[in-house]
Enzyme design. Sequence first.
Site, mmCIF file in Angstrom:
data_model
loop_
_atom_site.group_PDB
_atom_site.id
_atom_site.type_symbol
_atom_site.label_atom_id
_atom_site.label_comp_id
_atom_site.label_asym_id
_atom_site.label_seq_id
_atom_site.Cartn_x
_atom_site.Cartn_y
_atom_site.Cartn_z
ATOM 1 N N CYS A 55 0.797 -1.242 0.000
ATOM 2 C CA CYS A 55 0.000 0.000 0.000
ATOM 3 C C CYS A 55 0.829 1.291 0.000
ATOM 4 O O CYS A 55 0.552 2.182 -0.816
ATOM 5 C CB CYS A 55 -0.984 0.040 1.152
ATOM 6 S SG CYS A 55 -1.396 -1.519 1.893
ATOM 7 N N ARG A 84 6.161 -11.209 5.794
ATOM 8 C CA ARG A 84 5.576 -11.033 7.127
ATOM 9 C C ARG A 84 6.120 -12.093 8.062
ATOM 10 O O ARG A 84 6.196 -13.270 7.699
ATOM 11 C CB ARG A 84 4.046 -11.144 7.054
ATOM 12 C CG ARG A 84 3.459 -10.018 6.220
ATOM 13 C CD ARG A 84 1.960 -10.106 6.118
ATOM 14 N NE ARG A 84 1.479 -9.085 5.192
ATOM 15 C CZ ARG A 84 0.222 -8.973 4.798
ATOM 16 N NH1 ARG A 84 -0.681 -9.820 5.254
ATOM 17 N NH2 ARG A 84 -0.137 -8.027 3.949
ATOM 18 N N GLN A 102 0.921 -11.059 -3.302
ATOM 19 C CA GLN A 102 -0.484 -10.657 -3.286
ATOM 20 C C GLN A 102 -0.889 -10.167 -4.665
ATOM 21 O O GLN A 102 -0.106 -9.510 -5.339
ATOM 22 C CB GLN A 102 -0.683 -9.489 -2.321
ATOM 23 C CG GLN A 102 -0.531 -9.819 -0.863
ATOM 24 C CD GLN A 102 -0.793 -8.586 -0.014
ATOM 25 O OE1 GLN A 102 -0.224 -7.533 -0.257
ATOM 26 N NE2 GLN A 102 -1.633 -8.729 0.976
ATOM 27 N N ASP A 104 -2.533 -7.553 -5.487
ATOM 28 C CA ASP A 104 -2.907 -6.413 -4.668
ATOM 29 C C ASP A 104 -3.299 -5.245 -5.570
ATOM 30 O O ASP A 104 -2.723 -5.063 -6.629
ATOM 31 C CB ASP A 104 -1.682 -6.017 -3.835
ATOM 32 C CG ASP A 104 -2.059 -5.284 -2.571
ATOM 33 O OD1 ASP A 104 -3.252 -5.107 -2.321
ATOM 34 O OD2 ASP A 104 -1.135 -4.896 -1.833
ATOM 35 N N HIS A 106 -4.949 -0.986 -5.303
ATOM 36 C CA HIS A 106 -5.489 0.136 -4.535
ATOM 37 C C HIS A 106 -6.214 1.067 -5.473
ATOM 38 O O HIS A 106 -5.734 1.349 -6.563
ATOM 39 C CB HIS A 106 -4.361 0.847 -3.784
ATOM 40 C CG HIS A 106 -3.730 -0.045 -2.767
ATOM 41 N ND1 HIS A 106 -2.661 -0.853 -3.050
ATOM 42 C CD2 HIS A 106 -4.093 -0.318 -1.474
ATOM 43 C CE1 HIS A 106 -2.368 -1.575 -1.978
ATOM 44 N NE2 HIS A 106 -3.219 -1.280 -1.012
ATOM 45 N N LYS A 190 -15.310 -3.393 5.400
ATOM 46 C CA LYS A 190 -14.806 -4.255 4.339
ATOM 47 C C LYS A 190 -15.798 -5.341 3.976
ATOM 48 O O LYS A 190 -16.702 -5.651 4.757
ATOM 49 C CB LYS A 190 -13.496 -4.905 4.765
ATOM 50 C CG LYS A 190 -13.633 -5.767 6.022
ATOM 51 C CD LYS A 190 -12.349 -6.524 6.332
ATOM 52 C CE LYS A 190 -12.528 -7.392 7.578
ATOM 53 N NZ LYS A 190 -11.434 -8.290 7.821
ATOM 54 N N HIS A 236 -8.359 -0.803 -0.452
ATOM 55 C CA HIS A 236 -7.452 -1.921 -0.698
ATOM 56 C C HIS A 236 -8.310 -3.039 -1.278
ATOM 57 O O HIS A 236 -9.442 -3.220 -0.849
ATOM 58 C CB HIS A 236 -6.855 -2.493 0.581
ATOM 59 C CG HIS A 236 -6.254 -1.507 1.511
ATOM 60 N ND1 HIS A 236 -4.912 -1.270 1.552
ATOM 61 C CD2 HIS A 236 -6.809 -0.706 2.443
ATOM 62 C CE1 HIS A 236 -4.664 -0.364 2.498
ATOM 63 N NE2 HIS A 236 -5.793 -0.012 3.051
HETATM 64 ZN ZN LIG Z 1 -3.318 -2.202 0.765
#
Ligand SMILES: [Zn+2]
Length: 364
Positions: A55, A84, A102, A104, A106, A190, A236
């Site tokens: 992010c 992580r 991910q 991912d 945004h 979410k 996200h």
């Molecule tokens: Zn994010």
Amino acid sequence: MREEYLSRGYSLVYTPHVGRWQLWETSGHANFYAENMFDRMELDDAEYQLKPMNCPFHILIYKDKMRSYRELPVRLGELGTVYRYERSGVLHGLLRVRGFTQDDAHIFCREDQIEDEIVNCLQFAIDVLTTFGFDRYEAELSMWDGGASGKYDGTPEQWDMGQTALQKACDRLDVKVKVMEDEAAFYGPKIDVKLVDAIGRKWQLSTVQFDFTLPRRFGLEYIGEDGKAHQPVMCHRALFGSIERFFGILIEHYAGAFPVWLAPVQAVVLPIADRHLEYANKVREKLAALGIRSEVDDSKEKVNNKIRIAQVNKVPFMLVVGDREAENGTVSLRNRRHGDQGSKSLDEALAHIHGLVVSRKPFE
Ligand SMILES: [Zn+2]
């Protein structure tokens, strides 16, 4: 996935695996996410952090220039690898790892765009899950507690806007959603999509999350129609979550018998004797030219045994070649599911397999 991102108006980006420590202080991860991060690195009198999230980098791309209301929504997508710290006791095959990729993205947009953006995200998630052969899923909408505890960030107006948009988007797509009070992330409401696999297990996969915190922490802006600076809404969004974990789920779901388009080896060429190897390799080259993942079984096994091995390995197509096939430019085609398909011209067999690969049909 890249094709899908581009056709749905995302820009694909690629961001570094380490970032300056200050970036994680600005985002807040240094504080609230510290126990999931690996140790800081010191390099040339500065401190760096292996990224636990993509992010902040996407935010920096958004911030790289002044944005106008006309260029929103900005949708930034990345197959981004994050790291992580997980205790060794909880690591589990592909399902729980310390470094994973991910899918991912945004989304930065105006308030009047948010409902359509959520609809697009959910539709994208449904399309992807269906393509991979999952047709049963459940959605959960996680809301705040109305502000009673003070643990949630953002204003009541923001929460109302976010929760309403998520609910309306589900209604528009006719997605049944279970409302979970006081289950939101502290930074926004979410929707989580859980899929149900072949034997009824539920897997948390897609997520679309509002973030009322990061736009404020990073001072995100766009210039509105009124010529004034406004704060964009940020979401996200991940469809698989972790690609590694998703592959673990796929392997479980299909018990290794993947549809043609997903099979690691889509076709194997089986020469009956060594003298057919040259033709077998020619067939394999043609398969490769069409992007079909294939191998030649050049072992000394008898052809029936080669077929058995390919069958055990769950290879969708077997192309048997002997004297007659080499002479006539044909193959004897076998399908993992339906057995012998008879003699086909090489072009016909290639077109058949290629058609199944590009159509991403769940079964051959
Ligand atoms: Zn994010």
